[in-house]
Design an enzyme around this catalytic site. Structure first.
Site, PDB file in Angstrom:
ATOM      1  N   TYR A 165     -21.343 -55.733  63.857  1.00 20.70           N
ATOM      2  CA  TYR A 165     -20.204 -56.657  63.833  1.00 20.70           C
ATOM      3  C   TYR A 165     -20.180 -57.507  65.095  1.00 20.70           C
ATOM      4  CZ  TYR A 165     -15.601 -58.602  63.046  1.00 20.70           C
ATOM      5  OH  TYR A 165     -14.574 -59.484  62.842  1.00 20.70           O
ATOM      6  N   PHE A 196     -19.611 -89.599  58.002  1.00 18.26           N
ATOM      7  CA  PHE A 196     -20.167 -88.664  57.027  1.00 18.26           C
ATOM      8  C   PHE A 196     -18.985 -87.983  56.334  1.00 18.26           C
ATOM      9  CE2 PHE A 196     -21.768 -84.698  55.343  1.00 18.26           C
ATOM     10  CZ  PHE A 196     -22.689 -85.229  54.469  1.00 18.26           C
ATOM     11  N   THR A 197     -19.156 -87.692  55.052  1.00 15.66           N
ATOM     12  CA  THR A 197     -18.029 -87.233  54.217  1.00 15.66           C
ATOM     13  C   THR A 197     -17.240 -86.080  54.844  1.00 15.66           C
ATOM     14  OG1 THR A 197     -19.626 -85.868  53.041  1.00 15.66           O
ATOM     15  CG2 THR A 197     -19.070 -87.995  52.035  1.00 15.66           C
ATOM     16  N   ASP A 229     -23.615 -85.055  66.216  1.00 18.73           N
ATOM     17  CA  ASP A 229     -23.945 -84.317  64.998  1.00 18.73           C
ATOM     18  C   ASP A 229     -25.473 -84.249  64.968  1.00 18.73           C
ATOM     19  OD1 ASP A 229     -24.655 -83.500  62.482  1.00 18.73           O
ATOM     20  OD2 ASP A 229     -23.117 -84.648  61.435  1.00 18.73           O
ATOM     21  N   LYS A 257     -30.433 -78.213  57.278  1.00 15.81           N
ATOM     22  CA  LYS A 257     -31.348 -79.359  57.155  1.00 15.81           C
ATOM     23  C   LYS A 257     -32.553 -79.135  58.064  1.00 15.81           C
ATOM     24  CE  LYS A 257     -27.359 -81.131  55.461  1.00 15.81           C
ATOM     25  NZ  LYS A 257     -26.104 -80.369  55.382  1.00 15.81           N
ATOM     26  N   ARG A 300     -24.237 -91.889  46.522  1.00 11.35           N
ATOM     27  CA  ARG A 300     -23.703 -92.139  47.859  1.00 11.35           C
ATOM     28  C   ARG A 300     -23.171 -93.574  47.849  1.00 11.35           C
ATOM     29  NH1 ARG A 300     -21.942 -87.848  49.469  1.00 11.35           N
ATOM     30  NH2 ARG A 300     -23.160 -86.404  50.698  1.00 11.35           N
ATOM     31  N   PHE A 351     -16.527 -86.536  45.236  1.00 14.09           N
ATOM     32  CA  PHE A 351     -17.861 -86.653  44.631  1.00 14.09           C
ATOM     33  C   PHE A 351     -18.413 -85.315  44.160  1.00 14.09           C
ATOM     34  CE2 PHE A 351     -20.056 -84.987  48.354  1.00 14.09           C
ATOM     35  CZ  PHE A 351     -19.140 -85.247  49.365  1.00 14.09           C
TER      36      PHE A 351
HETATM   37  C1  LIG Z   1     -24.964 -85.489  58.829  1.00 15.49           C
HETATM   38  C2  LIG Z   1     -24.293 -84.280  58.278  1.00 15.49           C
HETATM   39  N1  LIG Z   1     -23.321 -83.691  58.982  1.00 15.49           N
HETATM   40  C3  LIG Z   1     -22.681 -82.607  58.524  1.00 15.49           C
HETATM   41  C4  LIG Z   1     -22.973 -82.059  57.293  1.00 15.49           C
HETATM   42  C5  LIG Z   1     -22.167 -80.880  56.796  1.00 15.49           C
HETATM   43  O1  LIG Z   1     -22.923 -79.723  56.822  1.00 15.49           O
HETATM   44  P1  LIG Z   1     -22.757 -78.542  55.751  1.00 15.49           P
HETATM   45  O2  LIG Z   1     -23.156 -79.073  54.417  1.00 15.49           O
HETATM   46  O3  LIG Z   1     -23.698 -77.484  56.266  1.00 15.49           O
HETATM   47  O4  LIG Z   1     -21.352 -78.083  55.785  1.00 15.49           O
HETATM   48  C6  LIG Z   1     -23.980 -82.635  56.525  1.00 15.49           C
HETATM   49  C7  LIG Z   1     -24.306 -82.078  55.193  1.00 15.49           C
HETATM   50  O5  LIG Z   1     -24.818 -82.698  54.310  1.00 15.49           O
HETATM   51  C8  LIG Z   1     -24.657 -83.778  57.023  1.00 15.49           C
HETATM   52  O6  LIG Z   1     -25.632 -84.393  56.314  1.00 15.49           O
END
Ligand SMILES: Cc1ncc(COP(=O)(O)O)c(C=O)c1O
Length: 470
Positions: A85, A137-138, A228, A271, A395, A462
């Site tokens: 843990y 980013f979303t 990021d 990624k 997208r 989406f």
């Molecule tokens: C540029 C970027 N930031 C953040 C994220 C979010 O990461 P996760 O899908 O692991 O939550 C993504 C996911 O597609 C991404 O492409």
């Protein structure tokens, strides 16, 4: 007699061929379907490729997130999981890998990227503060907004033009950022949110010169610069290839130098880092770290596992090491490029220059007869699935969501269908099959009418929205 002389791919391009720096040890069978089966599956999924069952998909280009093939070393690492843990040895291994390759001092593991985005947004944004970023980013923007932040896009204008060939279309426009700081005051800027590469712009990179200039600007105004780093390694490849003075430096050296200009980072390790699950946050400021470390136990898990099993952290530590190898990045981006060059030669419109992780088809140019309100990119993804069982993703206007203030759709300039290439998963023959399917759909483009949205979820629509043909 007319004799065909076959040529390798390298010979066709007048160079020696390159190949992936690995061989295949285990395979997973793929299932093909009939057109009738795909028609039914698409209706059941509300014309949303996110809602398809993956058993109904032939080649899956939905995402490069969590879809990589792990190496034998990573799988062996899974067996070394220390499922304690607290204080798991795999956490310390992960901490060392991040410190070595990204250079930050303090590390917080999270279950994936958005877990990290949640923590940093809650910690570093005060309600009403602005968060400038190089295109949204979303999940990143949503977490910033949920924390009370106001996102402002400060990417260079070229990023919004799919045919502009700027080599670093992910760059921040320093004049736009300066103007925002002047208007709102530095105290009202939470931090600068810099992404490498810029996913929504087509996987476009940020130059080293740009991050250096940003560092100076942020220092002048005492504003934090947070990264990021989800696709930093791919960004480093473009710096090595395109920026003066970097051709002789390794991906690892460039990545580390880039991070050195920032105050901290978060990453979706699903990624670049070649794992199926995982993420992290890393900063140099002890006070910020203390807050993050405190909050992680509320939402993710103890600060030495952050929602992950020990084995996941081990696979991530090994994946980080493998992801920094030049040959790996070369073959990964080379495969994306191979597919892109075929499609480009056949006149299929796409975002240029081609980015690191995906090909972004320009759905607006494919379907000029379909207005953006009838979701051209969603339509193209559906048609591609119908043709061959290949799964891509939208997208465009669906991903862009609604303006929280007005409730209207955001209408982004880029209306794209993304063919995302998982790392170390598909072969060159798969790329050929994909190319031919895209061409078949493009050749039939005149028949497309578009879709209407019949179900719309409140957040990140989406993923779960449903559509019907017009
Ligand atoms: C540029 C970027 N930031 C953040 C994220 C979010 O990461 P996760 O899908 O692991 O939550 C993504 C996911 O597609 C991404 O492409």
């Amino acid at each position: 007699m007319n004799e065909i002389v076959h040529k390798t791919m390298g010979q066709q391009s007048g160079r020696r061929s390159w190949a992936e720096p690995w061989k295949i040890k285990m395979v997973e069978p793929l299932r093909t379907t009939s057109r009738a089966e795909r028609e039914k599956a698409l209706v059941d999924a509300g014309h949303n490729t996110f809602l398809l069952h993956s058993d109904d998909v032939y080649i899956d280009l939905l995402t490069d997130s969590g879809t990589s093939a792990m190496s034998d070393r990573q799988w062996a690492g899974m067996m070394l999981g220390d499922e304690a843990y607290a204080g798991s040895r795999n956490f310390y291994h992960l901490e060392q890998a991040i410190q070595k390759h990204y250079g930050y001092e303090y590390i917080v593991p999270t279950h994936q990227g958005r877990g990290a985005e949640h923590l940093i947004s809650q910690t570093a944004i005060r309600k009403g503060q602005y968060v400038p970023g190089n295109m949204y980013f979303t999940t990143t923007r949503l977490h910033q907004e949920l924390a009370g932040g106001i996102f402002v896009d400060v990417i260079i204008d070229e990023a919004h033009d799919p045919s502009n060939l700027h080599p670093f279309k992910g760059n921040v426009d320093l004049a736009k950022l300066e103007a925002l700081i002047r208007q709102q005051g530095a105290a009202n800027i939470a931090y600068v949110s810099l992404a490498t590469t810029v996913n929504m712009a087509g996987g476009q990179p940020v130059s080293m010169a740009n991050v250096k200039a940003l560092r100076e600007l942020c220092d002048r105004h005492k504003i934090r610069l947070l990264l990021d780093a989800t696709r930093l390694v791919e960004n480093a490849y473009f710096i090595q290839e395109r920026e003066a003075g970097y051709a002789g430096k390794s991906i690892a050296e460039i990545s580390r130098e880039f991070c050195g200009h920032t105050d901290g980072a978060w990453s979706s390790a699903k990624k670049d880092s070649l794992v199926n699950i995982g993420g992290w946050l890393a900063v140099n400021d002890w006070t910020l770290f203390e807050e993050l470390r405190n909050l992680v136990v509320v939402y993710e898990g103890l600060h030495t596992y952050g929602g992950l099993a020990g084995r996941d952290m081990e696979a991530m530590a090994i994946g980080i090491e493998e992801s920094m190898q030049d040959q790996h990045v070369h073959s990964r981006i080379g495969q994306v490029r191979y597919l892109a060059e075929l499609l480009q030669d056949w006149g299929i419109p796409m975002v240029l220059p081609v980015g690191g992780h995906a090909i972004f088809l320009d759905a607006r140019a494919c379907y000029p007869q379909v207005p953006q309100s009838a979701f051209p990119a969603q339509t193209l993804a559906a048609e591609l699935y119908l043709d061959s069982g290949i799964r891509s993703m939208e997208r465009g206007v669906v991903s862009a969501g609604r303006d929280p203030a007005t409730g209207d759709h955001h209408y982004p300039k880029l209306e794209l269908t993304r063919l995302t290439i998982p790392r170390r998963v598909y072969t060159q023959a798969h790329m050929d099959v994909i190319a031919e399917s895209v061409k078949a759909v493009y050749d039939a483009r005149g028949a497309a009418r578009g879709l209407k949205m019949v179900y719309e979820p409140k957040y990140l629509r989406f993923f779960q929205a449903r559509f019907e043909p017009l």
